[in-house]
Design a protein around this motif. Structure first.
Motif, PDB file in Angstrom:
ATOM      1  N   SER A 221     -17.698  60.976  43.245  1.00  0.00           N
ATOM      2  CA  SER A 221     -17.196  60.824  44.605  1.00  0.00           C
ATOM      3  C   SER A 221     -17.331  59.394  45.130  1.00  0.00           C
ATOM      4  O   SER A 221     -18.329  58.716  44.850  1.00  0.00           O
ATOM      5  CB  SER A 221     -17.936  61.767  45.555  1.00  0.00           C
ATOM      6  N   ASN A 222     -16.353  58.974  45.895  1.00  0.00           N
ATOM      7  CA  ASN A 222     -16.427  57.678  46.558  1.00  0.00           C
ATOM      8  C   ASN A 222     -17.478  57.712  47.665  1.00  0.00           C
ATOM      9  O   ASN A 222     -17.670  58.726  48.327  1.00  0.00           O
ATOM     10  CB  ASN A 222     -15.064  57.340  47.171  1.00  0.00           C
ATOM     11  N   HIS A 223     -18.142  56.591  47.859  1.00  0.00           N
ATOM     12  CA  HIS A 223     -19.140  56.421  48.927  1.00  0.00           C
ATOM     13  C   HIS A 223     -20.278  57.437  48.842  1.00  0.00           C
ATOM     14  O   HIS A 223     -20.828  57.856  49.857  1.00  0.00           O
ATOM     15  CB  HIS A 223     -18.475  56.493  50.302  1.00  0.00           C
ATOM     16  N   LEU A 224     -20.627  57.816  47.629  1.00  0.00           N
ATOM     17  CA  LEU A 224     -21.728  58.760  47.427  1.00  0.00           C
ATOM     18  C   LEU A 224     -23.026  58.240  48.031  1.00  0.00           C
ATOM     19  O   LEU A 224     -23.855  59.011  48.530  1.00  0.00           O
ATOM     20  CB  LEU A 224     -21.910  59.023  45.936  1.00  0.00           C
ATOM     21  N   SER A 225     -23.188  56.929  48.018  1.00  0.00           N
ATOM     22  CA  SER A 225     -24.422  56.328  48.539  1.00  0.00           C
ATOM     23  C   SER A 225     -24.617  56.613  50.021  1.00  0.00           C
ATOM     24  O   SER A 225     -25.737  56.568  50.528  1.00  0.00           O
ATOM     25  CB  SER A 225     -24.408  54.810  48.306  1.00  0.00           C
ATOM     26  N   GLN A 226     -23.514  56.904  50.735  1.00  0.00           N
ATOM     27  CA  GLN A 226     -23.596  57.183  52.165  1.00  0.00           C
ATOM     28  C   GLN A 226     -24.313  58.494  52.458  1.00  0.00           C
ATOM     29  O   GLN A 226     -24.727  58.737  53.584  1.00  0.00           O
ATOM     30  CB  GLN A 226     -22.188  57.229  52.768  1.00  0.00           C
ATOM     31  N   TRP A 227     -24.483  59.337  51.431  1.00  0.00           N
ATOM     32  CA  TRP A 227     -25.089  60.653  51.636  1.00  0.00           C
ATOM     33  C   TRP A 227     -26.585  60.675  51.332  1.00  0.00           C
ATOM     34  O   TRP A 227     -27.217  61.721  51.413  1.00  0.00           O
ATOM     35  CB  TRP A 227     -24.406  61.692  50.748  1.00  0.00           C
ATOM     36  N   LYS A 228     -27.137  59.533  50.961  1.00  0.00           N
ATOM     37  CA  LYS A 228     -28.531  59.505  50.502  1.00  0.00           C
ATOM     38  C   LYS A 228     -29.487  60.139  51.504  1.00  0.00           C
ATOM     39  O   LYS A 228     -30.369  60.919  51.146  1.00  0.00           O
ATOM     40  CB  LYS A 228     -28.958  58.061  50.213  1.00  0.00           C
TER      41      LYS A 228
END
Length: 271
Positions: A221-228
């Protein structure tokens, strides 16, 4: 749905009951689906107002109304501040009362296909409810949940959105035991503005996850880091096509689901 008295519905919706109290066995929002003795909710949106159809609903045989204003018919009715919110409150109450194990699915594409496949697996083992077609918005999700009966053990609910905040609302009504974010792609950019906006909106599904719930995330998924922050300390399963060297998870929902916990049987393939 499960039978509810008008008095109970008024309590659930923080509404005021006018007229006699009796049991309701069906709730509808469309006059084309009116049946004798049902309750009709007059929804009001930006582009429509079903209050103009109250007379038609009464003539077709509904026995009670939920409205945002007083009505001039010899029929029991409940006045609420917002009929759309009332719909959601009733659905949330029924979901908690029945308490099935629910898997909620979101993503930019493929939601309906995954929903149908998952339902076909679950219903081999126990009665399962699922979203009809792609009715996955703030109206469709409550309508689906209100169909729950005591016989349902599982639910597979699709959550869609065109704007920020919409999945947050439906996720908190649904209160899923398991959430799946299928993917993040460019979609509905008129509402989300950017791919990052899409990612943030889909992550809203995590807000409704029950305690000790499971999160399933597409590692591609794109921008997975935003869900940390949202997925920290969650019970997480990943799946991937592109990152084969890292890990691939092939999801199976099996008859092992009959245990007291909603189980995701995961087969790990490491290249």
């Amino acid at each position: 749905m499960i039978p509810l008295s008008l008095k109970k519905i008024a309590t659930i919706t923080n509404g005021q009951l006018y007229g006699k109290d009796f049991i309701i066995n069906e709730i509808v929002i469309n006059t084309k689906k009116i049946t004798l003795g049902c309750l009709f909710i007059a929804l009001k949106g930006k582009k429509f107002d079903a209050h103009i159809f109250i007379k038609k609903a009464v003539n077709k045989g509904c026995s009670a109304i939920i409205s945002q204003k007083k009505i001039n018919f010899n029929i029991s009715y409940i006045i609420v501040e917002d009929t759309s919110i009332a719909l959601g409150k009733i659905a949330a109450w029924i979901r908690q009362k029945i308490n099935p194990k629910i898997l909620a699915i979101t993503g930019s594409c493929g939601k309906t296909s995954v929903k149908e496949m998952t339902k076909s697996i679950l219903e081999r083992n126990a009665k399962t409810i699922s979203t009809i077609d792609n009715l996955n918005n703030h109206i469709g999700v409550p309508i689906t949940l209100m169909r729950l009966t005591k016989k349902h053990k599982y639910g597979v609910i699709e959550l869609g959105a065109n704007n920020p905040g919409e999945i947050y609302y439906t996720a908190n009504i649904t209160q899923p035991n398991v959430v799946l974010i299928n993917n993040i792609y460019y979609s509905h950019l008129e509402g989300f503005k950017s791919l990052l906006g899409v990612s943030k909106a889909k992550a809203e599904i995590l807000s409704g996850l029950k305690s000790q719930g499971i999160v399933i995330i597409n590692l591609d998924s794109n921008h997975l880091s935003q869900w940390k922050k949202e997925i920290k300390n969650k019970n997480i399963f990943y799946f991937s096509i592109q990152k084969k060297k890292k890990v691939i998870f092939f999801l199976l929902i099996s008859k092992y689901m009959q245990t007291k916990h909603l189980l995701l049987c995961v087969h790990r393939l490491v290249k």
